[in-house]
Design a protein around this motif. Structure first.
Motif, short mmCIF file in Angstrom:
data_model
loop_
_atom_site.label_atom_id
_atom_site.label_comp_id
_atom_site.label_asym_id
_atom_site.label_seq_id
_atom_site.Cartn_x
_atom_site.Cartn_y
_atom_site.Cartn_z
N THR A 127 72.34 42.38 27.52
CA THR A 127 71.44 41.53 26.74
C THR A 127 72.09 41.14 25.41
O THR A 127 73.23 41.52 25.12
CB THR A 127 70.07 42.21 26.52
OG1 THR A 127 69.14 41.23 26.03
CG2 THR A 127 70.16 43.35 25.51
N CYS A 128 71.35 40.36 24.65
CA CYS A 128 71.84 39.83 23.39
C CYS A 128 71.84 40.92 22.31
O CYS A 128 71.11 41.90 22.40
CB CYS A 128 70.93 38.67 22.96
SG CYS A 128 71.51 37.73 21.54
N ALA A 129 72.68 40.71 21.27
CA ALA A 129 72.73 41.65 20.15
C ALA A 129 71.50 41.51 19.25
O ALA A 129 71.31 42.31 18.33
CB ALA A 129 74.00 41.40 19.34
N ASP A 130 70.68 40.54 19.53
CA ASP A 130 69.52 40.21 18.69
C ASP A 130 68.71 41.46 18.34
O ASP A 130 68.36 42.25 19.21
CB ASP A 130 68.65 39.20 19.46
CG ASP A 130 67.61 38.55 18.56
OD1 ASP A 130 66.69 39.26 18.09
OD2 ASP A 130 67.74 37.35 18.29
N SER A 131 68.38 41.59 17.06
CA SER A 131 67.70 42.80 16.58
C SER A 131 66.29 42.95 17.13
O SER A 131 65.72 44.04 17.06
CB SER A 131 67.65 42.79 15.05
OG SER A 131 66.78 41.75 14.61
N ALA A 153 76.43 38.77 21.28
CA ALA A 153 75.70 37.55 20.89
C ALA A 153 75.59 36.61 22.08
O ALA A 153 76.59 36.11 22.59
CB ALA A 153 76.43 36.86 19.74
N GLY A 154 74.38 36.40 22.55
CA GLY A 154 74.14 35.44 23.63
C GLY A 154 74.14 36.00 25.02
O GLY A 154 74.05 35.25 25.99
N ASN A 155 74.25 37.34 25.15
CA ASN A 155 74.34 38.00 26.47
C ASN A 155 75.24 37.24 27.43
O ASN A 155 74.87 36.93 28.55
CB ASN A 155 72.95 38.23 27.08
CG ASN A 155 71.96 37.10 26.95
OD1 ASN A 155 71.23 37.00 25.95
ND2 ASN A 155 71.95 36.20 27.94
N GLY A 203 68.28 37.37 29.00
CA GLY A 203 68.22 36.46 27.86
C GLY A 203 66.90 36.62 27.13
O GLY A 203 66.08 37.44 27.51
N HIS A 204 66.69 35.85 26.10
CA HIS A 204 65.44 36.02 25.35
C HIS A 204 65.08 34.74 24.58
O HIS A 204 65.96 33.93 24.27
CB HIS A 204 65.58 37.18 24.36
CG HIS A 204 66.55 36.90 23.26
ND1 HIS A 204 66.15 36.51 22.00
CD2 HIS A 204 67.90 36.92 23.24
CE1 HIS A 204 67.23 36.32 21.25
NE2 HIS A 204 68.30 36.57 21.97
N SER A 205 63.83 34.60 24.29
CA SER A 205 63.35 33.44 23.54
C SER A 205 63.92 33.44 22.13
O SER A 205 64.30 34.49 21.61
CB SER A 205 61.81 33.47 23.47
OG SER A 205 61.37 34.63 22.78
N HIS A 206 64.02 32.26 21.53
CA HIS A 206 64.50 32.11 20.14
C HIS A 206 65.93 32.62 19.93
O HIS A 206 66.27 33.06 18.83
CB HIS A 206 63.57 32.83 19.16
CG HIS A 206 62.13 32.47 19.33
ND1 HIS A 206 61.63 31.25 18.94
CD2 HIS A 206 61.10 33.13 19.90
CE1 HIS A 206 60.35 31.20 19.23
NE2 HIS A 206 59.99 32.32 19.82
N CYS A 207 66.75 32.56 20.98
CA CYS A 207 68.11 33.12 20.88
C CYS A 207 68.99 32.26 19.96
O CYS A 207 69.21 31.07 20.20
CB CYS A 207 68.74 33.21 22.26
SG CYS A 207 70.39 33.93 22.21
N GLY A 208 69.50 32.88 18.91
CA GLY A 208 70.34 32.17 17.95
C GLY A 208 71.64 31.67 18.57
O GLY A 208 72.14 30.60 18.20
N ALA A 209 72.18 32.41 19.52
CA ALA A 209 73.43 31.98 20.15
C ALA A 209 73.19 30.71 20.96
O ALA A 209 74.01 29.79 20.96
CB ALA A 209 73.98 33.09 21.03
ZN ZN Z 1 70.17 36.01 21.36
#
Ligand code: ZN
Ligand code: ZN
Ligand code: ZN
Ligand code: ZN
Ligand code: ZN
Ligand code: ZN
Lengths: 222, 222, 222, 222, 222, 222
Positions: B38-42, B63-65, B97-103
């Motif tokens: 998954t993404c590094a998103d906190s 970042a971005g899985n 993946g996830h919503s609002h992903c910055g990558a």
């Molecule tokens: Zn992300």
């Protein structure tokens, strides 16, 4: 897999409700202050370990918590670090190794390259660790050897980290601090590197424990 | 940082005790059945989301899985995947993946390459996603465009994953299953890709919720 | 070219004779104690500058005196450093930048990538320098900007150097010291980095100048 | 190191004065006509050997005087060559090998890759030399084998050099000449490759030695 | 696609029979004497053009008939060349460009890198061609410019070819010859590079046409 | 080589005339509908096999008909595929392996890496094939083992192909179809992969053979 689907369901129906506010706020954007780099090892839960809530830690995980030097691979590590600092402005980076690390075992006692070609390649980014073990700690064996390797590897990865331009620049501006940790799975202890003594030592007891009360970990609040 | 040190202390003094047995057992070795990418998103806590305990999920985060195709980078992703399958024998791989992903926002609206050179390079492994968005979904904009990109990217990374020899071989032997998930932060929902319908749909409600009771998540037990 | 052929002849007929003994001894093997890394710039003569004789300095030169981090290029820098330490056992490494450096000018004011594609690529190993200049010294211009860049680049390359396993291991064993120098062509001065003050300062006057008499530079003896 | 600091001091106080004019002029800019590529070996002093002054030779040095083919490494060699031709307009490139070269010994008798991983990688750019030695000169041994390898390697690197676009274009325009040299440390002799005879032969005696008088080497004037 | 399936059927039922003996012999092993390197362009049929039969030509094809220098990509070109020489012992290598080449058009007038990222990268191996066109033939335009580029590119790729160790070694042993060709689609003519005149000229008329009768092309015999 | 020059002459004087119209038309531009990827093996003539005329097949050939995953090498394969789809709009891609493939023999029984370093590297893109053979078909030997490897390799390369953005996007838009073939040299048969049965089977007999009459193969018309 069935268990995970059940877990999702349980999270949705039993847990999410009490955290709704936090998650709705987070959907507006994240502002973590820390980049936490650790091993992919299933036994490490960074949020549990640091009692952090969603939104607190930007987390990079791979086998061996390695950080290739800048330019060495055009991979996920550099991009994630760059995003954390230049995009999110994190103020601390923790490289957290851990006891019983399989990647470090593989570094000391390499698996056959035909069976693990990608891992063999990857461990070249811990070649400094391997060389230090071979040249400085040639007399260590067994568990002691592994523990020294785990510690030296955290330090080697911190050196690698310093070559990343976003890190170098933030350090030059005194906007960032780097930390080396080793997590001991069997005791739950964390050892922190102290540049002054050039030793790892148990994380210091925080002075005011009460302050902790004000901000509980999400999963605990459930 | 002070908060994290306090968290370590709190974990050690208040939480670890009740899990001592689990952690002492895990110190003997890990046997996760799932590799969770998954993404590094906190904002994502894989253990919280799936209500998993330490030892359950081998976790790769960036970042971005993204999962670069085999050979594309001699990086952490390939090594972690190889270790998970050839070393630990995981039976399922989830790309989440996830919503609002910055990558993914960065993929659709690239940041300046001079400020984010490593991220720009890294997103080349989501070039298939970008091209599909540009050629197939040129009419989508805003939040809808981002959501489609997040979903298409999970599928693109699953294709990349198939080129990894350990994955290809395990699939050829019917020893491994691949799963595409998208986690919606604001609702806590997870959407699962269904190859039959070629659509993402809400994770199915598990038939026997009671079974869940037998195995609580560690952090909940605290 | 004609001048160089004449120079060879002059060296052979007029200079070599008085140094024959030294060169015959050196033909048995070299034992330099220092690896000197500097720019390819024609205005720098490391032997003249340090009054060294053949056999004294193992010398690595390229445009900009860059040292890519370990693994970043499978090139001459890493191999030369490895040979110097693991093969020859040098005890000191000097990274020597210089005033009016064309490579550093190119870093601050990039030449067109179509005309200088290889140089543009190469300067990515000074990206930390560029970023520090951009973020920390955005107010500097002209000659002052260039001079700061030259100094910061020496420090950045020293960080890169630390990621090389032979360097990391020799440092861990206290068998090696790293030095940052800047040579000012127009005055012949050398500025040395002092980690204590975090400043470059004029090379200190050696206490016992007489000791120098005992060992003259070869070319002076001519 | 102490000796080098003394050397700096000696250069500053005793040598620089008589060359001040040259150095002040050079501070305005360099205009070397030759790119000199040689080994990092401490026994080679290109300026001494060719009796050149500061400003005469743009110098690229690495272990084994290798020039990877264009694109083979995004390293210092390509950038330095590009800068020399497209930036400075040098008219001659000399690739200068030398007797007793440690890198060539390593090519013929490879050191353990675990102890010298970077050097092993680097020598892949002399793989043509190795293959020629193995296939054409399988009967040579000892010093003779080494000497042939040193010569063949200079020729192999000249071929590599031709693939660099700046070199190819300058050659196509008859603006550049390439030269292959081998320097014999113990005699001070230089052997020059003659494409007509396909042999290396002693550098020809220049017709008018007197012309040499007009322009002495800086270090000699000291 | 339907047409190709019909073609397979036609080949099997109508053509293969008369060649059965040849194909059965070839199934025992191939022994081609020539490696033919040409563009992927659909208008080129190397066997038709040279009236060769199956078993005659080992064929490497890619967009633009490029041969990256040795080490520049760890790709199919190097491996195919190595296999042809070290494995099969071919005695001639032909690099065959062609009129109206789309890749060369792309070199002179680059397509957008966002739409053709891989092609843009790939054409870096024809950067020598581009630079020669830009610096030596800046006055050429249109069809003439394209034709010069096609010819210069064949020569540039021959230079690249010489850096491949198997090529360098076979050339050093006089076991291999390199040839530069340009095929003109609209007339069926082939122009051959003559190193003596440094010009491309129409392929010479062979002295004894009758000899040709003894060995017909397979497809002609159909 | 003499034979090839004679062949050119024969083609020019005896064959080209009857095809002049086709070639003159093709000189205006190509519009192939198929990208044909096959081995460099001299025994394969794609045009003969499919009874195709010049202009029909865009052809990519290398040792082993490998397609490195996107990003794995910045080489000819990716560029050729990109040009075929984004530049020419081909509708079908065929990956065609063949019996008695030397590259596949090399995969199963690796040649010494010192003699075949480039081939050894290249075969890493068939590592999935090797791993499948080792783990799933460990009991196969001899000709059967080779035949299974040839088939599995075609499938592995189709997976690699899917990671190329132009392929992924065209597939997502239903504008492209991928096909796996194996050509049996000794019988002229072609086996086509059927995703439904997950088996290779003889190419189906086309329903209307007469349609074939309307469009003869060029070389047949000679
Ligand atoms: Zn992300
Ligand atoms: Zn670990
Ligand atoms: Zn410089
Ligand atoms: Zn040397
Ligand atoms: Zn073409
Ligand atoms: Zn083959």
């Amino acid at each position: 897999m069935q268990r995970l689907i059940e877990g999702l369901h349980h999270f949705q129906s039993q847990v999410f409700g009490s955290q709704r506010e936090l998650f709705e706020r987070l959907a507006q954007g994240q502002a973590p202050e820390t980049l936490f780099i650790t091993c992919a090892d299933s036994r490490i839960d960074p949020c549990l370990l640091t009692q952090s809530a969603p939104g607190d830690l930007f987390i990079l995980r791979n086998a061996g918590n390695l950080v290739p030097p800048y330019g060495a691979v055009r991979g996920g590590e550099a991009a994630t670090i760059e995003f954390a600092i230049a995009g999110l402005g994190v103020k601390d980076i923790i490289v957290c190794g851990h006891s019983h690390c399989g990647a470090m075992k593989g570094l000391l006692d390499p698996p056959p390259a035909t069976a693990f070609p990608a891992l063999s390649d990857w461990l070249s980014h811990a070649e400094a660790t391997r060389r230090i073990m071979h040249e400085k700690y040639a007399d260590r064996t067994g568990a002691e050897q592994l523990n020294v390797a785990i510690q030296e590897n955290v330090l080697a990865q911190l050196e690698n980290l310093r070559t990343h331009p976003v890190v170098a620049s933030a350090l030059a501006q005194d906007k960032l601090r780097l930390h080396g940790w080793v997590y001991k799975i069997e005791t739950g202890e964390v050892f922190v590197y102290d540049p002054a003594t050039r030793q790892f030592a148990l994380a210091p007891t925080p002075p005011e424990a009460p302050a902790r009360e004000e901000r509980e970990r999400v999963s605990v609040e459930v």
